[in-house]
Write an enzyme that holds these catalytic residues in place. Structure first.
Site: not given
Length: 396
Positions: A104, A285
């Site tokens: 992430d 992201d």
């Protein structure tokens, strides 16, 4: 301390040893690759689509609209979500345990299922055994919460974390002691490895260093490159750029990391063959599934989709699953990053539904956009800590 060891096929050859203070001994620096996997789960797994959307908003402090929250709580779901690219995972060894983690770039925590959870909560997951090799960080704790009401919290340990063939010793590992049922029910995912900047690590009272920040000085280059795929596992390359994975040349843009994220500005956008719209400020992201944009941009896009509407009860934009979707193009310097329309046709609202949930949704007025996997899985993206900067090219 960081230790490099010999590993298998996808790994570039290397070997290095560094001291306890994480200062490398003078030896060749190299890079390595790790492949994502699609974990086989027994039985039917469901994913709450409005919950995915709500979590993405809450991750960045946005107010989750009442209808999105209501839809998330009501549990609109699909089955076999991996077919719709909800998440692909990467094997990571922590101490003596191997877990499948979500990498992430929008967060800076490494948190995992652990033996501190009840046996029922551990069931179906690979878990980190805190008693095997970890050393508890006295007085340290962590806690996360998401827009669909899910959350986790627990203790912090120092242990050896191995990704591909690189070992980071003394790495902070956030071991779950309490966890919500939403996470427990997701049997494919055993935790998260954050690749944002260490400044936003949430360990209290003292933030900890991310895995990448621990090892980057020992890589050939202080960067990692991401190749996410549509409907297939992708790869993460650490320390080097694989020219076989993209076409043309890389276009770089500066990153503003003042808030701890990989933030950048795209010069303009375009829907289909339409005229160019204004610039977009956003965050790259890998931990967010959707592409979240300002309301005006979202409206521009769905005006070009027959039958599309912002469905209050569904919690976002939906459209007929047989609709033809235009491409969405983001211009970054001299490079046009094209998101194919088929990637934006995300998933049926519910199993068997003729209505599909859009991969482009509103950012709920947070002031910046989130370039999640819907955008990234058509791009080769270099996250370069030297600058910092981002490099973009079309996947080969």
């Amino acid at each position: 301390m960081v230790v490099f060891s010999k590993v298998t096929a996808s790994l570039a050859c290397f070997s290095a040893v560094v001291s306890a203070a994480a200062v490398p001994v003078k030896s060749p620096r190299q890079g390595f690759s790790v492949n994502q996997v699609q974990k086989t789960v027994t039985g039917t797994r469901t994913v709450n689509l409005p919950g995915v959307y709500a979590n993405a908003l809450a991750k960045y402090g946005a107010t989750v609209p009442a209808n999105v929250h209501a839809a998330a709580v009501s549990g609109s779901a699909i089955t076999t979500p991996e077919e719709n690219d909800v998440e692909y995972l990467t094997p990571v060894k922590i101490g003596e345990s191997t877990l499948n983690l979500d990498f992430d770039t929008g967060s800076a925590d490494l948190w995992v299922f652990s033996t501190e959870l009840s046996s029922a909560e551990q069931s179906g997951h690979d878990v980190y055994d805190v008693s095997s090799s970890g050393k508890k960080l006295t007085g340290a704790s962590w806690s996360i919460s998401y827009g669909d009401g899910s959350g986790a919290s627990g203790d912090v340990y120092k242990d050896t974390v191995t990704v591909g063939g690189v070992k980071a010793t003394g790495q902070a590992v956030e071991a779950a002691k309490k966890i919500s049922q939403q996470f427990v029910q997701d049997k494919s995912n055993d935790g998260l490895l954050g690749l944002a900047f260490s400044s936003i690590n949430t360990v209290s009272p003292k933030p900890q260093t991310t895995f990448f920040d621990t090892v980057k000085s020992d890589l050939d280059k202080p960067l990692f490159a991401v190749t996410l795929k549509h409907g297939a596992p992708g790869t993460y390359d650490f320390g080097y750029i694989d020219k076989k994975k993209f076409t043309g040349s890389l276009t770089y843009t500066d990153v503003d990391n003042s808030q701890g994220f990989w933030s950048f500005t795209a010069d303009s956008y375009k829907v289909g063959t339409g005229s160019a719209g204004p610039s977009i400020e956003g965050i790259a992201d890998t931990g967010t599934t959707l592409l979240l944009l300002d309301d005006g941009v979202v409206s521009d896009y769905y005006k070009k989709v027959d039958g599309a509407k912002n469905n209050y009860s569904a919690g976002g934009y939906v459209f007929p699953c047989d609709a033809d979707l235009p491409d969405f193009t983001v211009t970054i310097g001299s490079y046009d990053a094209v998101v194919p329309g088929k990637h934006i046709k995300y998933a049926p609202v519910t199993t068997g539904s003729s209505s599909c949930f859009g991969g482009i949704q509103s950012n709920s007025g947070i002031g910046f956009s989130i370039f999640g996997d819907i955008f990234l899985k058509s791009q080769y993206v270099v996250f370069d800590a030297e600058g910092p900067r981002l490099g973009f090219a079309a996947q080969a």
